[in-house]
Design an enzyme around this catalytic site. Structure first.
Site, PDB file in Angstrom:
ATOM      1  N   GLU A  46       0.870  -1.169   0.000  1.00  0.00           N
ATOM      2  CA  GLU A  46       0.000   0.000   0.000  1.00  0.00           C
ATOM      3  C   GLU A  46       0.906   1.217   0.000  1.00  0.00           C
ATOM      4  O   GLU A  46       2.089   1.097  -0.215  1.00  0.00           O
ATOM      5  CB  GLU A  46      -0.906  -0.003   1.249  1.00  0.00           C
ATOM      6  CG  GLU A  46      -2.112   0.878   1.073  1.00  0.00           C
ATOM      7  CD  GLU A  46      -2.455   1.710   2.277  1.00  0.00           C
ATOM      8  OE1 GLU A  46      -3.592   2.119   2.360  1.00  0.00           O
ATOM      9  OE2 GLU A  46      -1.599   1.966   3.120  1.00  0.00           O
ATOM     10  N   ASP A  59       2.207   8.929   6.747  1.00  0.00           N
ATOM     11  CA  ASP A  59       1.196   9.851   7.273  1.00  0.00           C
ATOM     12  C   ASP A  59       1.728  10.614   8.492  1.00  0.00           C
ATOM     13  O   ASP A  59       1.206  10.518   9.592  1.00  0.00           O
ATOM     14  CB  ASP A  59      -0.096   9.102   7.603  1.00  0.00           C
ATOM     15  CG  ASP A  59      -1.253  10.038   7.919  1.00  0.00           C
ATOM     16  OD1 ASP A  59      -1.185  11.222   7.546  1.00  0.00           O
ATOM     17  OD2 ASP A  59      -2.217   9.581   8.552  1.00  0.00           O
TER      18      ASP A  59
END
Length: 171
Positions: A46, A59
């Site tokens: 991912e 993130d």
């Protein structure tokens, strides 16, 4: 257990914001497909196939001064979010098993919501994918499934890329 057919999930693809990761001049399913093709060699991951990670972390939150997510499937470690403890190395089978279990748990939570209970398995799957990113409390309806997700397109982009991989890579 049957969670739906990814090929049958309706999608609008990547938003303009998401497509700008590759400086594309377009958005939608075509943008998701282009980004999937770009990442095809690293498909098992991912976060742009691991390309957007720093030592397995992604993130980054300047507000918290810390990373919010861990590993290929970006398991939420933020105490104000999922508060999960990372399992295994960032690209390990242990990590993938942990993240898959979290995704399945979110799909089940979405299936139990009155707004989703009578919908198709494919719509529930898409809701579960959105919940994996934003949390089940932020997924209120199928029509607004991505209104609280990253880029406001998370499930649509993930589904469009998954469909491309299924068609073009046999994954």
């Amino acid at each position: 257990m049957d969670y739906g057919n990814i090929r049958a999930v309706e999608t609008t693809g990547a938003s303009w914001q998401t497509s700008q990761q590759d400086r594309l001049g377009y958005s939608g399913e075509t943008a998701s497909h282009t980004m999937a093709e770009t990442d095809a060699g690293r498909m098992e991951r991912e976060s742009r196939a691991g390309n957007a990670l720093t030592d397995g972390w992604g993130d980054y939150s300047p507000k918290r001064g810390a990373w919010n997510a861990w590993g290929l499937m970006q398991v939420d470690v933020n105490p104000e979010g999922g508060n999960h403890t990372p399992v295994g190395e960032w690209d390990s089978e242990d990590h993938l098993c942990q993240a898959t279990k979290i995704l399945v748990d979110f799909i089940k939570l979405i299936q139990s919501k009155p707004e989703f209970s009578g919908l198709s398995k494919e719509k529930q799957l898409k809701g579960g994918i959105a919940a994996y990113n934003a949390g089940d409390r932020k997924v209120h309806s199928y029509e607004g499934v991505d209104e609280n997700t990253t880029g406001k397109d998370y499930s649509n982009d993930v589904v469009a890329r998954a469909q491309w991989y299924k068609k073009n890579g046999g994954f």
